[in-house]
Scaffold this motif. Sequence first.
Motif, PDB file in Angstrom:
ATOM      1  N   LYS A  32       0.837  -1.205   0.000  1.00 23.53           N
ATOM      2  CA  LYS A  32       0.000   0.000   0.000  1.00 23.53           C
ATOM      3  C   LYS A  32       0.868   1.250   0.000  1.00 23.53           C
ATOM      4  O   LYS A  32       0.578   2.218  -0.702  1.00 23.53           O
ATOM      5  CB  LYS A  32      -0.941  -0.010   1.211  1.00 23.53           C
ATOM      6  CG  LYS A  32      -2.059  -1.021   1.059  1.00 23.53           C
ATOM      7  CD  LYS A  32      -2.950  -1.111   2.283  1.00 23.53           C
ATOM      8  CE  LYS A  32      -4.024  -0.042   2.286  1.00 23.53           C
ATOM      9  NZ  LYS A  32      -5.095  -0.345   3.267  1.00 23.53           N
ATOM     10  N   LEU A  53      -1.789   5.901  -7.250  1.00 24.47           N
ATOM     11  CA  LEU A  53      -3.179   5.465  -7.394  1.00 24.47           C
ATOM     12  C   LEU A  53      -3.879   6.074  -8.597  1.00 24.47           C
ATOM     13  O   LEU A  53      -4.794   5.475  -9.167  1.00 24.47           O
ATOM     14  CB  LEU A  53      -3.959   5.757  -6.114  1.00 24.47           C
ATOM     15  CG  LEU A  53      -3.742   4.728  -5.000  1.00 24.47           C
ATOM     16  CD1 LEU A  53      -4.499   5.122  -3.753  1.00 24.47           C
ATOM     17  CD2 LEU A  53      -4.164   3.340  -5.466  1.00 24.47           C
ATOM     18  N   CYS A  68      -9.338  -0.960  -9.183  1.00 29.67           N
ATOM     19  CA  CYS A  68      -8.150  -1.107  -8.356  1.00 29.67           C
ATOM     20  C   CYS A  68      -8.155  -0.115  -7.200  1.00 29.67           C
ATOM     21  O   CYS A  68      -7.743  -0.438  -6.090  1.00 29.67           O
ATOM     22  CB  CYS A  68      -6.886  -0.934  -9.200  1.00 29.67           C
ATOM     23  SG  CYS A  68      -6.485  -2.426 -10.134  1.00 29.67           S
ATOM     24  N   ASN A  69      -8.620   1.068  -7.473  1.00 24.22           N
ATOM     25  CA  ASN A  69      -8.695   2.055  -6.403  1.00 24.22           C
ATOM     26  C   ASN A  69      -9.634   1.611  -5.289  1.00 24.22           C
ATOM     27  O   ASN A  69      -9.361   1.833  -4.113  1.00 24.22           O
ATOM     28  CB  ASN A  69      -9.145   3.402  -6.966  1.00 24.22           C
ATOM     29  CG  ASN A  69      -7.953   4.236  -7.434  1.00 24.22           C
ATOM     30  OD1 ASN A  69      -7.267   4.857  -6.633  1.00 24.22           O
ATOM     31  ND2 ASN A  69      -7.681   4.206  -8.729  1.00 24.22           N
ATOM     32  N   TYR A 110      -7.930  -1.221  -3.409  1.00 24.80           N
ATOM     33  CA  TYR A 110      -6.763  -0.774  -2.657  1.00 24.80           C
ATOM     34  C   TYR A 110      -7.037  -0.815  -1.164  1.00 24.80           C
ATOM     35  O   TYR A 110      -6.201  -1.232  -0.370  1.00 24.80           O
ATOM     36  CB  TYR A 110      -6.390   0.645  -3.080  1.00 24.80           C
ATOM     37  CG  TYR A 110      -5.224   1.236  -2.328  1.00 24.80           C
ATOM     38  CD1 TYR A 110      -3.917   0.924  -2.669  1.00 24.80           C
ATOM     39  CD2 TYR A 110      -5.436   2.105  -1.251  1.00 24.80           C
ATOM     40  CE1 TYR A 110      -2.851   1.461  -1.979  1.00 24.80           C
ATOM     41  CE2 TYR A 110      -4.373   2.642  -0.546  1.00 24.80           C
ATOM     42  CZ  TYR A 110      -3.076   2.322  -0.911  1.00 24.80           C
ATOM     43  OH  TYR A 110      -2.026   2.842  -0.216  1.00 24.80           O
ATOM     44  N   PRO A 147      -5.787  -5.106  -1.113  1.00 26.09           N
ATOM     45  CA  PRO A 147      -4.755  -4.560  -1.993  1.00 26.09           C
ATOM     46  C   PRO A 147      -4.026  -5.614  -2.820  1.00 26.09           C
ATOM     47  O   PRO A 147      -3.505  -5.306  -3.903  1.00 26.09           O
ATOM     48  CB  PRO A 147      -3.788  -3.866  -1.034  1.00 26.09           C
ATOM     49  CG  PRO A 147      -4.091  -4.414   0.308  1.00 26.09           C
ATOM     50  CD  PRO A 147      -5.521  -4.818   0.304  1.00 26.09           C
ATOM     51  N   LEU A 197      -4.655  -5.883  -6.592  1.00 27.85           N
ATOM     52  CA  LEU A 197      -4.086  -4.990  -7.600  1.00 27.85           C
ATOM     53  C   LEU A 197      -3.023  -5.717  -8.417  1.00 27.85           C
ATOM     54  O   LEU A 197      -2.665  -5.296  -9.507  1.00 27.85           O
ATOM     55  CB  LEU A 197      -3.425  -3.755  -6.957  1.00 27.85           C
ATOM     56  CG  LEU A 197      -4.166  -2.737  -6.089  1.00 27.85           C
ATOM     57  CD1 LEU A 197      -3.914  -1.335  -6.608  1.00 27.85           C
ATOM     58  CD2 LEU A 197      -5.634  -2.983  -5.940  1.00 27.85           C
ATOM     59  N   ARG A 208       1.981  -1.016 -11.686  1.00 33.53           N
ATOM     60  CA  ARG A 208       2.369  -1.801 -10.518  1.00 33.53           C
ATOM     61  C   ARG A 208       3.795  -2.348 -10.622  1.00 33.53           C
ATOM     62  O   ARG A 208       4.215  -3.136  -9.768  1.00 33.53           O
ATOM     63  CB  ARG A 208       1.385  -2.946 -10.289  1.00 33.53           C
ATOM     64  CG  ARG A 208       1.399  -4.039 -11.344  1.00 33.53           C
ATOM     65  CD  ARG A 208       0.666  -5.255 -10.836  1.00 33.53           C
ATOM     66  NE  ARG A 208       0.571  -6.252 -11.899  1.00 33.53           N
ATOM     67  CZ  ARG A 208      -0.543  -6.540 -12.568  1.00 33.53           C
ATOM     68  NH1 ARG A 208      -1.678  -5.930 -12.289  1.00 33.53           N
ATOM     69  NH2 ARG A 208      -0.537  -7.470 -13.497  1.00 33.53           N
TER      70      ARG A 208
END
Length: 418
Positions: free
Chosen positions: A180, A187, A194-195, A198, A202, A205, A217
Motif C-alpha cells: 500500500k 493510485l 483497483c482504487n 486498494y 490490496p 491490484l 504496478r
Amino acid sequence: MRFKSLKGIQDILPPETYIWQHLEHTSRKVFEKYGYKEIRLPIIESSDVFTRSIGETTDIVEKEMYTFPDKGNRSITLRPEGTAPFVRAFVQHHLYNEPSPQKYYYMGPMFRYERPQAYRYRQFYQIGTEALGTEDPKLDIEVISMLANILKKIGLKKFTTEITSIGCKECRPHYKTALKKALKNKLNDFCEDCNRRYEFNPLRLLDCKVPSCVKARTVAPAIIDFLCAQCTHHFETIKHNLELLNISYVVNPNLVRGLDYYTRTAFEVTSEALGSQKAVAAGGRYDRLVKDFGGPPTPGIGFAIGIERIIPLIKKSIVHDVYPDLFICSLGREASDRGFIMTEQLRNRGLWVEMNYDELSLRSQMRKADRIKAKNVIVLGEDELKKGKILIKDMQNKKETEVALETEEILKAVSNKK
RNA sequence: GUGGCUAUAGUGUAAAGGCAGCACGAGAGACUGUGGCUCUCUUUGUACGGGUUCGAAUCCCGUUAGCCACCCCA
C-alpha cells in the motif's frame, strides 16, 4: 423451442460423456496410488459455510452464489466450490482423528452465477482433492506432482504450472503494508476497480489485467521478498524438489487467489489454448481453515480441476471406438422370438449384442448392422431354425463361419475373435 | 454486473423486402434371404414477442440464448 436448459447450464451428451468417463476414471486411478479416498459431499449447504470461509468481500460470495431460502426460511447455497463443504464435513465427522495425513478426493458440479462464456458455465464440474494433517512442504510437492501426473495421463499435452507463496498470518500483513505504501502515490495510474480494491484487498491490484495497471504496478514489491523465514524455507523447499522431480513450473508472484482462506502455497495450471478462460486447475494451502470451522488446528492443501476446460484440450486424442460384438438379423416371427432370447443370453454372457426391434427386410437389417458397425452378424431364418446351424459373418473380412445354433457355440465363436 | 457480435431442419450452410433452398446425417424402400455404391421417398426449420410494409428469414424495438472482450475464476 418450448423448453430449454437454463442459461449457462448445459447437457453433456454422448460421445462427449465418454471423454468425461475417461477423465474421471484416469484421475481415480492416480488418486488411489497417492492414497486419496473418495468423499461424496452435498450440493447444497447452509450459506454461512461459504460466506465465512471464502470471505465476505470476495466476488464469489458478493455476487456469484446461488443463494435462496428453503421452506423453513433457512438460507441455502448451491456450493460454488468444494473446499468449504469438505472442511465442514471434515470437522463434523472428526476426520482429523484418522491417521494423518488425511487425503480425500471428490468430483461433481459446482454453481456460480456468472455471465456464461465458452468453458465457463453456471453449473460446472470439478475434480477436487484435499490433503490435511501436515505443514510439511513434501505434501505441497506431492500434490502439485500428482496434479501434473493426472493432466499428463488424461492426455493434456501443453500446460504451465504457476506457483507462488502468499505468506502466512505473520508475514502477509507486513507485505500488505509495504504494498500500500509503495502504490499510494501512484493510485491515479490505476483503474477505478483497483482504487476500490486498494482499501480492502490490496493484493488484488497484482492481477488486474488493465494495461495501465500492469504498467503502474511495476514499482510494487514482490510478496516473495516479504515472506517470513518459515514461509521462505517452505517455498524454497517446494521449488527445489519440483526441480528434482523434473516438474516444470514458473514462479508467478502476481498469482492471487480469489478465496480468502488460502495461505502460503498457491498454484494454478493454465493452457494457452483456451483463450481468456485459461485456468484448467488451481489450488493452494489453507492452514487455518479447519480451525476456523471449529476443528483442531489442521493444515491442509487442495486443488480443483475444471472438467469443462480440460475436455476441449483432450477431445481429439480420445476416440470412443466401441462397437457391438454381434448383430442378429431375423426373418419371421419364430426366428425373431428365438433371436431375442439369444440376444439376452449372449448379453448376460458378456457380449454386446443388438438385433432389430421391428420386422424389416434382410437388406435393411444388414444395413443397420453396418451403420452401427457391428463386428459380426448372424442371420436367423426358417432354414437356420430347421437345420440348427447358422453362419457367423465377420463384417470386416466378410468371412462366414458355420456353427451350431446354440448360445454357447455362438459365444465361443464370437469371443474368439474379440 | 459492463460493452460488443450473433441466432434459418438433428448438424453445416444459401436466399441483399417478393416461391424458404442445398449438403450431410437420420428413417423407409427400389434389389424375393446378406451391409458399404447408386437411385427414390420421408425429415416438427427462419429462437420468442411486437412493429414497419401490399409483402419480412431479411428493416426496427423488446425478450431469451450463444459467443467474444471485461470482471472474476475451474
